[in-house]
Structure formats: structure tokens, C-alpha cells
Design an enzyme around this catalytic site. Structure first.
Site, PDB file in Angstrom:
ATOM      1  N   GLU A 127       0.822  -1.210   0.000  1.00  0.00           N
ATOM      2  CA  GLU A 127       0.000   0.000   0.000  1.00  0.00           C
ATOM      3  C   GLU A 127       0.855   1.258   0.000  1.00  0.00           C
ATOM      4  OE1 GLU A 127      -3.460   2.157   2.722  1.00  0.00           O
ATOM      5  OE2 GLU A 127      -3.379  -0.012   2.543  1.00  0.00           O
ATOM      6  N   ASP A 158      -3.372  -2.474   3.403  1.00  0.00           N
ATOM      7  CA  ASP A 158      -3.848  -2.604   4.779  1.00  0.00           C
ATOM      8  C   ASP A 158      -4.949  -3.658   4.827  1.00  0.00           C
ATOM      9  OD1 ASP A 158      -2.132  -0.679   5.645  1.00  0.00           O
ATOM     10  OD2 ASP A 158      -3.617   0.930   5.717  1.00  0.00           O
ATOM     11  N   ASP A 175      -7.921  -4.004   5.481  1.00  0.00           N
ATOM     12  CA  ASP A 175      -9.287  -3.494   5.557  1.00  0.00           C
ATOM     13  C   ASP A 175      -9.803  -3.300   4.135  1.00  0.00           C
ATOM     14  OD1 ASP A 175      -7.969  -1.233   4.674  1.00  0.00           O
ATOM     15  OD2 ASP A 175      -8.361  -0.032   6.461  1.00  0.00           O
ATOM     16  N   TYR A 229       3.445   3.396  11.669  1.00  0.00           N
ATOM     17  CA  TYR A 229       2.329   3.971  10.911  1.00  0.00           C
ATOM     18  C   TYR A 229       1.550   4.959  11.774  1.00  0.00           C
ATOM     19  CZ  TYR A 229      -1.969   4.288   8.178  1.00  0.00           C
ATOM     20  OH  TYR A 229      -3.043   4.744   7.463  1.00  0.00           O
TER      21      TYR A 229
END
Length: 741
Positions: free
Chosen positions: A10, A120, A122, A334
Site C-alpha cells: 500500500e 492494509d 481493511d 504507521y
């Protein structure tokens, strides 16, 4: 180059973390890493974005879409390359060119035997990689990497247990549907209301619900009617064990209570008189308490902490964390995480992280009793979400290069991590209780027996009195000195940026529809930090800033208040597009999509049906232009017409200027007091104008003589000739400065 596996991360720091757990030496190229049988590349968040209507033709531009031509919707809404980020990063590197990186990934895909998606864990993380694969028409094998924790132990385990991507694909489909729905609502709703009111207005699923929080809070404050209520305190004399003030706590079924409060004194006066001089039985009990260190920080917790302790705005805190992560070699993990827990296997990395932090911040930055064998409750696999808490990395750096605020934020992140390896605080709570038929009299005292982590972090929860010295047991005590304490109900506090973000995380508590509340809470059932939320950690600050840019809310000092335009606009909107309930409804459809019970078209039909309903309603005639007068706080009343005086860029003028009132006090000028202020490095301020409007004069200290350079004090007085406002100096009865003690 023959690739066996192409890993698409990502963002670059995920790619770097994955590289550390792969065999072979990494060979860094332009936009990717070659390493053994792998090639690792990365996105910069979303490399693609939905096309604007104008991209389909000028006939869809805002200027050319009257309400008769709405709604705009494309059955297969296309994508385009997203804009670049900031022009120049703090480390001097140019901002990433998303188009160039998109081309790099396309080149690598042509040589890939398979793809491993490392977004990620999600919906959004899945979407931003899959939309790149779709853009390049990739149809080969795909696996999914669990990127929930980026430490080496977790990633090694994840790489050896790659997941099938098929179950994850539907999450990308659901996320894309939500993205298109949000875009369609924003475009059509914003253009519809902008056309009606001939103003630049905007609506959005999260944006408008957030505006509603501020409007509702302001209404509660401004509509608050203070109500007096009363409490009863008495002295309890334990003879040789001292006199202690106890407060009456009524039984829940006390008939004299009104909404849980005593709104008159009669009952309490009678009670106080009855016990005054009376000897009664009392109990002193001891309770051992353990206070564990506060958890490491999420981005919301960090924003709140830095706002209250250092007065750093939440938006600035977010930018600082981005700098700490992307610059200086990467000092923190992060930075947009809403989790405050850590994977259990990260505990073994503590010695290296702590050593780096102490090397960076110096020996004086000491944490007594630090022990890396201590494993706090923060280390919990079951409580780690998409990301773990924000903590320092093992990166060493010259922190003298950090700005003052960067250093404060870095120290906060480090401090909340370091206390995880300090002993808990051991406390003793002493409670004095006197039972009576009407309830009880009570007081407590808390003594810290062992400070533990409180040696370095004050959580401010302990109140100690002489009661802590009283042994546990039963006592006879004499009651005396009844005092009625008068209190007054207070309205809720105004929002700040930090507290508004906090309520966006917990918006379900304001939702009145039971089904919508249930769905919002269900959406966040796996989160420890969010309980029925709108927006995300990555978007909440930006949404608040957007509302400010739109002129719907503004800052009043640290507080946020809604403007008249914001209130008027929100209040004319129908409930179905202004309440958080909309997020609940859409999430429910998204879940149905993921479970195969619905398709994206079902969500799109809901958006279009909603537009059909609200566009058919009648709306009141209002001025919703972001007006000069209505969006600025009142400084005082105009001496000529009585309308509010408000601040502009160059001066303080009457809000009735459109009706012909020309009263203005300029901030700077060339004559009279203006000339003196300029020579002294000063100009007219809002506080000075408040005094001028109220008293006709204002005392200014520290003026500088142009001739001698000496400092002096004088009054500035206002003279309104009707044609203009002049400011002059006056030295009559100027008070001498108070001497410092």
C-alpha cells in the site's frame, strides 16, 4: 527479469518492512525492489481516483448542470490518475509522481507470474491495490498478505501463511461501491443546493453529519438555561482520628430529587439540622488499587494529548507524525492508526526500540525502574486491529534537527511506549461512610503507595487527604456544621478540533433511531477505540478543515462554532442526508454485498432514490452565501447604527455596510495614533477595538518615541466625525505600571 512473485504494498514503508523478512539481498530500483524470487513495489495510497463529471464532457461541468440535468450518474464510473501529494517533502525529495508509479507497476505486472496484495487489512487497503490491478487488466493468480503488524516476527509468520485473495476481493467491491455512492451523493447534493441558493454549498455523508454535531452542540449551549441545585456537606468528627468533611449522597428513590438533583434547599436543610450535633456510627474501609500505565497512543489519543498539553492543533499533530514517519529515517510506526494495542510478538523488540529512543533523546530522558521483562496489557493480539498503536521505531537519528513541536510529539509517542515497561502504581483508597435512612454521607482519600510509572507520568487521578491516615474499622463520630453548597448546571463545552474528532469516533451515542444506532455500533464491534463512528483516522481532520473552508464552521480561539450559514444550511437539509444514520444504512448494504446478498447497484439505487426524494421537497428562501458579517464573531456594537462590528482583513467595520453604514476602525494608517502604533511595531487589534467601542479609549503600553526611542504609555481615544473614525493619543491620568513583586 523473470519474476515469480510481485508484492504490491500500500505504501513504501510496508514494502521496506516486507523486504526485511524475505531471503536475498534487496536491489533497489526506481519504484521497486528486486530480492531473490520476489519483486516488491508499492502504491502511494490511492494511485487512482474516480473521474470527475467534467472528464466525461463539458456538458457535465458544474456551470452546465442545472437542477433539471441532475442527477449525474454513470453506470460504470471510470477512474483516472490521482493528483500528486505535496510539491516537496521535508527531506527535500520531490513528492511521489503517482502516474509514474502506476506505470512502473504496469511494467512489473507484465512480467509477474503471480501477485501478492499487501494493502492494509481493511476494505480500503484491498481496494487501492485491486483498482491498480484492474487498471492494468491483470488476471493472473493473487494471494493476500496479512499486514496487520509490520514487525519482523509478524511478517515472517504472515509470509509463510499467505491467504487466498478470493474472499478479500468482495471487500474491494464493497469499498468501491461506497466510494462511488459517496461521490455521487456529494456531486448531486452539492450541485442541487448550490443551484437553489446561488452559493457554493456542499453535502457529504460524513461532512454533513459532522456539521450536525457542531450545530447541535451550539444550540445546546446557546439554549441552555442555568438551573441551581444544592448539595449538603457536614463535618464528621472521629475524635482522635480527626475531622473530615463528608457529602450527602441520596438514595436513588429519594422523593426530593428532580432529575437526580436537589433543586431546592428544604430537604437538605432539614437533613442537616437533624444530624447537626448527632453522634452516629461510621465505617472506614481500605481498598488496594492498581493503576496500570496508559496504553500507547492512537492518532486520536495523540491529537487530544498534544492539543491539551502543548496546544498543538490536531491537524498539525497529524502532519508532524507524517514527517516523523517519512523523514529522519522513520522515527515512528504507521501514524494514522486508531488502535492502542500491540502484537504480542513485538514485546521481544522492546530492548532495541528503547535503546534507540534513549540514544536519540539522551541519558537525562530517564525512566526509573524500566524493565523490558514487564509485559503490559498493551501487548494483546486479540485487540490489534488493522494497525497497531503508534510507537517509536529502533531508528537512531539526530533529533536536534526536529522542530520544537516535532520533538514534543516524538517524546509523547516515546513516553507512552516506555511506560509500558514500568511497574504499575500501587494505591490505597480509604472510604469513610456514614449510613442513614435517606442515603449516606461519604468521602474518600487515595494515597499512592508505590509510584511506579507515575514517577514519570502524571495521570492526575488521585486526591489524598488526612483520611488516609485513619485505620480501617468502625467509629463513633459527631456530625456538625451543615453547609448547603450551591451549584449551577452548566452547558456542554464548545467543541475543539480534538473533541470534535473524538465525537466523530463515537457518534452513535447521539443517534436516536435504535436500528441505526445498533448498526453503527455493530460496524465498530472489533474496535477498542471507535464506537459507532463516522469517517476514519485518515480523513477526520481533513473533513473538519473542509467544513472550515466551506464557511460552515469556524474557530473561535481553540473552540469550534458553527457559522450562521452552516446552521441555516444544516437545518434545511432533510434528515436522510444529514444524519449519521446514513452511514449505518450504507454500511448495512455494504455488508450485504460482502455476504452476496446485494450488489453495488443496490447501493447506487439507494443513492439515486434518496436524491429523488430530497430534490422533490420545497426549501425555504434563505441567504446562504458565506457572508462577511454572519460568519465573523461580533466585537462590539456600531456607535452609529447599533449593528455588530466585525473584523475584516484591513479593519473592523460595521456589519450593516450593505445598508450604507461606513463606520470603520482601520488596523493600520498614516496619521495620529496609527502612525505611533506603526513606529512602535504595533497595530490595532480586536481587543483594543472592544475597549474603544465600550469605553471610547484603550490604554496601550510600550509605545516608542520616534525622536528619542524611549518607551511610554498612553491612551488611544476614538473620535467619530461621521465621515471617518480617527484615533488620537491622550495622556490624561495614565496609570503607572504595577511593579513586579
Amino acid at each position: 527479469m523473470n519474476l515469480l512473485n510481485l508484492i504490491i504494498a500500500e505504501k513504501p514503508d510496508i514494502a521496506k518492512a516486507v523486504s526485511k523478512v524475505l531471503p536475498g539481498n534487496p536491489q533497489w530500483k526506481n519504484g521497486y525492489i528486486e530480492q531473490g524470487n520476489y519483486c516488491i513495489t508499492w502504491c502511494y495510497g490511492h494511485l487512482l481516483t474516480l473521474k470527475d463529471p467534467e472528464d466525461y464532457g463539458e456538458q457535465y461541468s458544474r456551470a452546465n448542470t442545472s437542477n433539471e440535468k441532475l442527477p449525474i450518474f454513470f453506470n460504470d464510473w471510470g477512474m483516472k490518475v490521482a493528483d500528486k501529494g505535496p510539491a516537496l517533502l521535508k527531506n527535500g525529495n520531490n513528492a511521489p509522481d503517482k502516474g509514474a508509479q502506476l506505470n512502473t507497476i504496469g511494467m512489473l505486472l507484465k512480467k509477474a507470474a503471480s501477485v501478492i496484495i499487501a494493502g492494509d487489512v481493511d476494505d480500503e487497503g484491498q481496494l487501492l491495490v485491486e483498482e491498480v490491478l484492474e487498471w492494468h487488466h491483470y488476471a493472473g493468480p493473487m494471494k493476500r498478505l496479512d499486514t496487520g503488524a509490520l514487525n519482523e516476527a509478524s511478517l515472517k509468520k504472515a509470509m509463510s501463511n499467505l491467504m487466498d485473495n478470493a474472499p478479500w476481493h468482495i471487500r474491494a467491491v464493497s469499498a468501491k461501491a461506497r466510494s462511488v455512492a459517496d461521490f455521487a451523493l456529494g456531486i448531486n447534493g452539492s450541485r442541487f443546493f448550490s443551484n437553489i441558493y446561488h452559493a457554493n454549498l456542499s453535502v457529504g455523508r460524513v461532512q454533513t453529519a459532522t456539521l450536525g454535531l457542531v450545530v447541535a452542540r451550539d444550540a445546546l449551549i446557546e439554549g441552555h438555561s442555568a438551573m441551581k441545585y444544592y448539595l449538603l456537606d457536614m463535618d464528621a468528627d472521629l475524635k482522635t482520628n480527626g475531622v473530615h468533611t463528608v457529602r450527602f449522597i441520596p438514595a436513588e428513590d429519594c422523593d426530593a430529587l428532580v432529575d437526580g438533583k436537589f433543586i431546592d434547599q428544604v430537604f437538605l436543610k432539614k437533613l442537616g439540622d437533624r444530624y447537626n450535633g448527632k453522634t452516629v456510627s461510621a465505617t472506614v474501609a481500605k481498598e488496594a488499587l492498581t493503576e496500570t500505565p496508559p496504553l500507547p497512543l492512537s492518532i486520536s489519543a495523540l491529537k487530544t494529548y498534544c492539543s491539551s498539553k502543548y496546544n498543538i492543533a490536531p491537524e498539525e499533530t497529524l502532519k508532524i507524525t507524517q514527517s516523523l514517519r517519512m523523514n529522519y529515517g522513520g522515527l515512528i510506526t504507521y501514524n494514522r492508526s486508531e488502535c492502542r494495542y500491540l502484537p504480542e510478538n513485538m514485546h521481544m523488540e522492546a530492548p532495541g526500540v528503547i535503546a534507540a529512543v534513549q540514544a536519540n533523546l539522551g541519558a537525562k530522558w530517564n525512566f526509573p525502574g524500566l524493565d523490558t521483562n514487564i509485559k503490559s496489557k498493551a501487548f494483546s493480539d486479540k485487540n490489534v486491529g488493522v494497525h497497531h498503536a503508534i510507537i517509536p521505531t529502533a531508528q537512531k537519528a539526530d533529533v536536534s534537527k526536529l522542530s520544537e513541536n516535532e520533538l514534543k510529539v516524538y517524546k509523547a509517542i516515546c513516553g507512552f511506549y516506555m511506560v509500558q515497561f514500568m511497574p504499575p502504581a500501587i494505591k490505597e483508597r480509604t472510604r469513610l461512610t456514614i449510613l442513614c435512612p435517606e442515603g449516606r454521607f461519604e468521602t474518600t482519600s487515595t494515597r499512592v503507595v508505590k509510584k511506579g510509572f507515575k514517577m514519570v507520568m502524571d495521570t492526575g487521578k488521585d486526591e489524598e487527604s488526612a483520611l488516609s491516615d485513619v485505620p480501617a474499622g468502625g467509629y463513633e463520630c459527631e456530625m456538625s456544621n451543615p453547609i448547603i453548597v450551591e451549584k449551577e448546571t452548566k452547558p456542554p463545552k464548545r467543541y475543539t478540533d480534538a473533541s470534535l474528532e473524538e465525537d466523530m469516533k463515537n457518534v452513535a451515542k447521539y443517534v436516536t433511531d435504535p436500528e441505526a444506532k445498533k448498526l453503527l455500533l455493530l460496524k465498530d464491534k472489533d474496535s477498542k477505540e471507535e464506537h459507532g463512528s463516522i469517517g476514519t483516522a485518515a480523513t477526520r481532520s481533513a473533513i473538519i478543515q473542509t467544513l472550515k473552508k466551506r464557511g460552515f464552521i469556524r474557530n473561535d480561539g481553540k473552540n469550534i462554532v458553527s457559522t450562521q450559514v452552516g446552521r441555516n444550511f444544516y437545518n434545511i437539509l432533510p434528515d436522510e442526508i444529514r444524519k449519521p444514520d446514513l452511514t449505518a444504512k450504507w454500511w448495512s448494504i455494504q455488508q450485504d454485498i460482502q455476504e452476496g446478498k446485494a450488489r453495488p447497484e443496490d447501493l447506487y439505487r439507494e443513492v439515486l432514490a434518496s436524491y429523488a426524494r430530497f430534490s422533490a421537497l420545497d426549501y425555504p428562501t434563505l441567504n446562504l452565501s458565506s457572508g462577511y458579517a454572519q460568519d465573523r464573531p461580533e466585537i462590539g456594537k456600531c456607535p452609529r447604527c447599533g449593528k455588530p462590528i466585525i473584523e475584516g482583513k484591513k479593519g473592523f467595520g460595521c456589519s450593516g455596510y450593505k445598508e450604507g453604514c461606513t463606520f470603520t476602525i482601520w488596523k493600520e494608517g498614516q496619521y495620529g495614533a496609527h502612525k505611533v502604533l506603526a513606529a512602535s511595531g504595533k497595530k490595532v487589534t480586536a481587543s483594543m477595538v472592544k475597549s474603544l467601542l465600550k469605553n471610547g479609549k484603550v490604554l496601550v503600553r510600550g509605545l516608542t518615541s520616534e525622536k528619542t526611542g524611549k518607551k511610554y504609555d498612553a491612551y488611544i481615544v476614538m473620535q467619530d466625525t461621521g465621515r471617518g473614525v480617527f484615533l488620537n493619543l491622550n495622556f490624561d491620568n495614565v496609570p503607572k505600571p504595577k511593579k513586579k513583586k
